[in-house]
Write a protein that holds these residues in place. Structure first.
Motif, short mmCIF file in Angstrom:
data_model
loop_
_atom_site.label_atom_id
_atom_site.label_comp_id
_atom_site.label_asym_id
_atom_site.label_seq_id
_atom_site.Cartn_x
_atom_site.Cartn_y
_atom_site.Cartn_z
N SER A 1 6.25 7.55 2.93
CA SER A 1 5.76 6.82 1.77
C SER A 1 6.91 6.17 0.99
O SER A 1 6.85 4.99 0.65
CB SER A 1 4.99 7.78 0.85
N CYS B 1 -4.36 8.87 2.96
CA CYS B 1 -4.93 8.13 1.84
C CYS B 1 -3.88 7.15 1.33
O CYS B 1 -2.69 7.47 1.31
CB CYS B 1 -5.31 9.08 0.70
N TYR B 2 -4.34 5.98 0.91
CA TYR B 2 -3.44 4.94 0.42
C TYR B 2 -3.88 4.46 -0.94
O TYR B 2 -5.07 4.48 -1.27
CB TYR B 2 -3.43 3.75 1.40
N ARG C 1 5.48 13.07 5.20
CA ARG C 1 4.58 12.11 4.56
C ARG C 1 5.27 11.48 3.34
O ARG C 1 5.18 10.28 3.12
CB ARG C 1 3.28 12.77 4.14
N SER D 1 -3.72 1.11 -3.31
CA SER D 1 -3.44 -0.32 -3.36
C SER D 1 -3.41 -0.73 -4.82
O SER D 1 -4.44 -0.93 -5.45
CB SER D 1 -4.53 -1.10 -2.62
N MET E 1 0.84 -1.18 0.00
CA MET E 1 0.00 0.00 0.00
C MET E 1 0.89 1.24 0.00
O MET E 1 1.78 1.37 0.83
CB MET E 1 -0.89 0.01 1.24
N ARG E 2 0.62 2.14 -0.92
CA ARG E 2 1.39 3.36 -1.02
C ARG E 2 0.67 4.48 -0.29
O ARG E 2 -0.50 4.76 -0.53
CB ARG E 2 1.58 3.76 -2.49
N LEU E 3 1.37 5.14 0.62
CA LEU E 3 0.84 6.33 1.27
C LEU E 3 0.89 7.46 0.27
O LEU E 3 1.95 7.78 -0.28
CB LEU E 3 1.69 6.68 2.51
N ARG F 1 7.89 2.16 0.47
CA ARG F 1 8.04 1.53 -0.84
C ARG F 1 9.41 0.87 -0.98
O ARG F 1 9.54 -0.17 -1.61
CB ARG F 1 7.82 2.55 -1.95
#
Length: 91
Positions: free
Chosen positions: A81, A14-15, A77, A17, A1-3, A85
């Motif tokens: 993120s 928000c993420y 943030r 997928s 899941m990417r922030l 990753r």
């Protein structure tokens, strides 16, 4: 899941997928991150100018600090993120 580099209307993260790192939403997030980092550089330069100005009043200092705080939140943030990753990809 990417922030993602933005929050929802309630201020929650928000993420994304998706396995496709070239999806339109992923590319938009990349573009927003680049813009946020560039804005952060400008905000830092402005904050330094305000701090260097001995005649800067409370309003100028509070405004500079407010923008610096917003930019720092964006940068943190982005770092979280990108760090997430890297971990996903064994980096």
């Amino acid at each position: 899941m990417r922030l993602l580099p933005w929050t929802n209307l309630d201020g929650h993260p928000c993420y994304l997928s998706a396995d496709d790192h070239r999806s339109s939403l992923s590319l938009l997030a990349d573009s927003v991150e680049v813009a946020q980092l560039a804005s952060g550089k400008d905000v830092l330069a402005g904050a330094r100018a305000v701090l260097a100005d001995e005649k800067a009043g409370e309003f100028a200092v509070r405004s500079a600090l407010t923008r610096a705080t917003e930019s720092l939140e964006d940068v943190i943030r982005i770092a979280v993120s990108r760090g997430g990753r890297l971990l996903e990809h064994g980096g």
